[in-house]
Design an enzyme around this catalytic site. Structure first.
Site, mmCIF file in Angstrom:
data_model
loop_
_atom_site.group_PDB
_atom_site.id
_atom_site.type_symbol
_atom_site.label_atom_id
_atom_site.label_comp_id
_atom_site.label_asym_id
_atom_site.label_seq_id
_atom_site.Cartn_x
_atom_site.Cartn_y
_atom_site.Cartn_z
ATOM 1 C CG ASP A 1 9.432 -1.304 -5.305
ATOM 2 O OD1 ASP A 1 8.457 -1.369 -6.073
ATOM 3 O OD2 ASP A 1 9.419 -1.696 -4.121
ATOM 4 C CG HIS B 1 5.100 -1.605 -4.748
ATOM 5 N ND1 HIS B 1 6.369 -1.990 -4.436
ATOM 6 C CD2 HIS B 1 4.264 -2.392 -4.009
ATOM 7 C CE1 HIS B 1 6.323 -2.970 -3.552
ATOM 8 N NE2 HIS B 1 5.051 -3.235 -3.275
ATOM 9 C CB SER C 1 5.299 -4.093 -0.062
ATOM 10 O OG SER C 1 5.354 -4.992 -1.131
#
Length: 727
Positions: A134, A160, A337
């Site tokens: 990521d 994220h 995600s």
């Protein structure tokens, strides 16, 4: 170059992170939490909540190599986690996309994926490593602090990746992820060289899964493949994927473009490089409507599986996840995600539960167990020989179901010495009613190893491998005698012994008497078309005749069902037997009577499959009938009967089984089988007969059996009222 959209940051990269749908970044989201209504953005934190510790009634995940066959003992523990524990309920939300007016959605991703069942038995992914590639992570966040075992590439602090890692393996006082005991190998998605390094690290660390919540926003076509992997950096990345996917499972989130008609490159890569399929999963985001048993429907919030459907499944990607603002900050976010890391975490859970399976076999378990009952399949794939699972172009193989993946899938079988495989979805050994539950009780303290269609190992009580043939219900016997006997002759007859020598057997009985009356008996013959009926002959001779009588008899039979031991696939068990019978009768001048019958015998049980050392079985039976005539009316008859039907009194056999011991290992061991039931059947009956008019007979009979079929604790009760007319 393509753009990525994430938390109000824009940058030029040849990839796109996947936090949610394709909408303007930092879209406001309406989030209805537990007991509160909050207006948040996709990048901000939420309120605090009280937390209860997670119970682990199954232990700390150390369940050995063989998992449970049923979650029934853990239902209460799972319900407590799901319904009352704050860090689970932290994920129970109602929300909507505010930038696109539309419906409000209800989400509870931990419950819809049945994750609480894994946690209830103590499975946490302990000992397993999940690789997460990521943009960056806050490695000191409460949810993942101290769990990173490897890093690669530059890893800035970013929301994220922190959120993705917390969904896969988070554990804090506020939230819990899917595999809260798993380790993490964190890698950067910032460049081709960094994703290559992260993939190599995943291989070196033996990661069960590599999660990728990002992708190249280009379609899965040969031209795109050549563009991305045609450079030296791209070729190196592809080689790293080849190497890792040959051992572990690559997980890619689907695009969040609901209008997409073709899969993007990374989620659909096995279509262009088929060798990757065995180590590849694509994951979409869907909001389900579900109950305790199954998913009834689901609304896609991401792109559909499309041409990745053969290796695709969906999960609910709506989470209160960790953010990078501080070590204890959280925010609500939606997207594929956060569906993908649930699948990566589920693989870690399965790896802990089934340590003898490879990551590729675990991948098949997730596909095979995915809930696909809410759609009509567009196609199917044979995951292993003989096991086919349907998939949809929209939902792939269906909705993630961790509970189902931990339970037996397909049929179960057991290995025996010599390479013999026997199915264990039904009994392996069947015992006759005279043996009752003796074999089951002999095996009752033993657990054996069985495997399902997808090679998952399970502990199974060995007693479940057996069954016994049960005598026909007592009601049938009472009714048959009431409708077939001459009740008038039965009422008036003198006391008799040895009158029902084949009462416990299958088949029809024909009585006979020699012309001079000195010899009588019965023939047991099969009913027409009844392959499981036995046959035999019984004869008796009166040694003493008169008010006190003594009879001696002999019985020879080939039986199927009453006395025997055999393989279930051979039908009812068979045996050859011989018995000596004695009967004593007495009549008093006042109308009282008594009869006492007994037998003892020996049976050859043969050599049933899967058994060895089978001895001859000794058996016995006993009947006592006493009563009085002229009790309430002229010509009536009242009788009481007590009996011990035929039961084995001694006998033994041996079965070699894959016995599971406490250390979680199995080994072939001989198990001794005692063929004598611990509790014999006892029958009690009362019968009353009287004439109502010439040719008109009345009968009332009530019977009760304890330990019916020589099975401890089983009972049967029956009664009959009959009026017959003869002319």
């Amino acid at each position: 170059m393509a753009e990525r959209l994430h938390c109000c940051i824009r940058a030029s990269l040849a990839k796109r992170l996947r936090p949610g749908r394709k909408e303007p970044p930092c879209r406001p989201v309406l989030f209805l939490g537990i007991g509160a209504v909050l207006v948040l953005t996709a990048c901000k934190g939420g309120e605090s909540a009280a937390t209860l510790p997670i119970p682990v009634p199954g232990g700390a995940g150390t369940l050995g190599s063989y998992f449970v066959q049923s979650f029934e003992p853990y239902e209460a523990a799972a319900a407590a986690l799901r319904d009352t524990t704050a860090r689970y309920l932290f994920q129970k939300n109602e929300w909507r996309f505010s930038a696109v007016p539309g419906p409000t959605f209800s989400s509870y991703p931990l419950a819809s994926a049945r994750t609480e069942y894994a946690h209830a038995v103590g499975l946490t992914g302990a000992g397993q490593t999940i690789s997460i590639v990521d943009e960056g992570f806050r490695q000191t966040h409460d949810t993942i602090a101290g769990r990173t075992v490897a890093t690669s590439g530059a890893l800035p602090v970013a929301d994220h990746g922190t959120a993705v890692a917390s969904v896969a393996a988070g554990s804090s006082s506020r939230m819990i992820g899917v595999a809260p005991g798993a380790n993490l190998a964190l890698g950067s998605s910032g460049s081709a060289s960094s994703v290559t390094a992260a993939t190599r690290t995943a291989l070196q660390r033996g990661a069960v899964a590599q999660n990728n919540s990002w992708g190249f926003p280009v379609p899965a076509t040969s031209a795109s493949f050549d563009t991305v992997f045609g450079t030296s950096d791209g070729a190196a990345y592809l080689a790293a994927l080849d190497a890792y996917a040959a051992r572990g499972v690559v997980v890619f989130a689907l695009s969040n473009d609901k209008a997409a008609t073709t899969s993007e490159l990374m989620e659909g890569l096995p279509a262009l490089r088929p060798s990757l399929e065995t180590g590849w999963l694509a994951v979409g985001n869907a909001t389900p409507a579900f109950d305790a048993a199954s998913v009834q429907s689901a609304q896609m919030q991401s792109a559909s599986c499309l041409n990745a459907a053969r290796w695709c499944l969906v999960a609910d990607g709506s989470w209160n996840a960790a953010t990078a603002a501080s070590n204890s900050s959280y925010g609500f976010t939606v997207g594929s995600s956060f569906a993908a890391p649930q699948v990566a975490g589920a693989l870690a859970i399965l790896a802990e539960a089934f340590p003898n399976l490879t990551p590729h076999q675990l991948r098949l378990r997730l596909l095979a167990s995915a809930d696909n009952g809410f759609f009509a399949p567009d196609g199917s794939v044979e995951l292993v020989p003989g096991f086919v699972h349907g998939y949809s172009d929209v939902y792939g193989h269906g909705f993630l179901d961790v509970r189902a993946a931990l339970l037996p899938i397909g049929t179960t079988s057991m290995s025996l010495p010599g390479g013999v495989e026997v199915k264990t979805t039904g009994p392996v050994i069947v015992a006759g009613a005279a043996i009752g539950d003796a074999v089951e009780r002999s095996l009752g303290v033993i657990e054996v190893e069985v495997t399902d269609s997808l090679a998952g190992g399970f502990r199974m009580p060995a007693g479940a491998l057996t069954a016994s043939s049960v005598p026909r219900p007592m009601a049938e016997g009472l009714l048959a005698r009431a409708t077939s006997d001459d009740l008038s002759a039965r009422r008036a007859a003198a006391a008799q012994a040895l009158t029902e020598p084949f009462r416990a057997f299958n088949g029809r009985t024909l009585d006979f008497t020699s012309p001079d009356g000195s010899l009588s008996g019965a023939l047991l013959i099969p009913a027409s078309g009844d392959a499981d009926a036995g046959y035999g002959i019984s004869a008796k001779h009166a040694l003493i005749d008169g008010p006190v009588g003594l009879d001696i008899g002999v019985k020879i039979a080939h039986d199927r069902g009453a006395l025997g031991l055999g393989a279930a696939d051979d039908g009812l068990p068979a045996s050859d037997l011989v018995a000596l019978q004695l009967g004593l009768t007495g009549e008093s001048a006042s109308g009282g009577f008594i009869s006492l019958s007994g037998e003892t015998g020996i049976a050859d049980l043969g050599a049933p499959a899967y058994l060895s050392g089978v001895s001859a079985a000794r058996f016995s039976s006993l009947d006592l009938d006493l009563g009085q005539r002229e009790v309430f009316a002229s010509g009536d008859r009242l009788s009481l009967r007590a009996s011990l039907p035929m039961a084995v009194t001694s006998g033994r056999a041996e079965m070699v089984l894959p016995v599971v011991r406490s250390a979680g290992r199995s080994a072939f061991e001989p198990v001794a089988l005692d063929l004598a039931p611990s509790e014999r059947q006892v029958d009690l009956a009362i019968s009353y007969q009287r004439p109502l008019a010439p040719g008109l007979e009345f009968l009332a009979e009530l019977a009760y059996a304890e330990n019916y079929g020589n099975r401890a604790g089983v009972s049967d009760t029956a009664g009959v009222l009959a009026i017959t007319f003869s002319f």
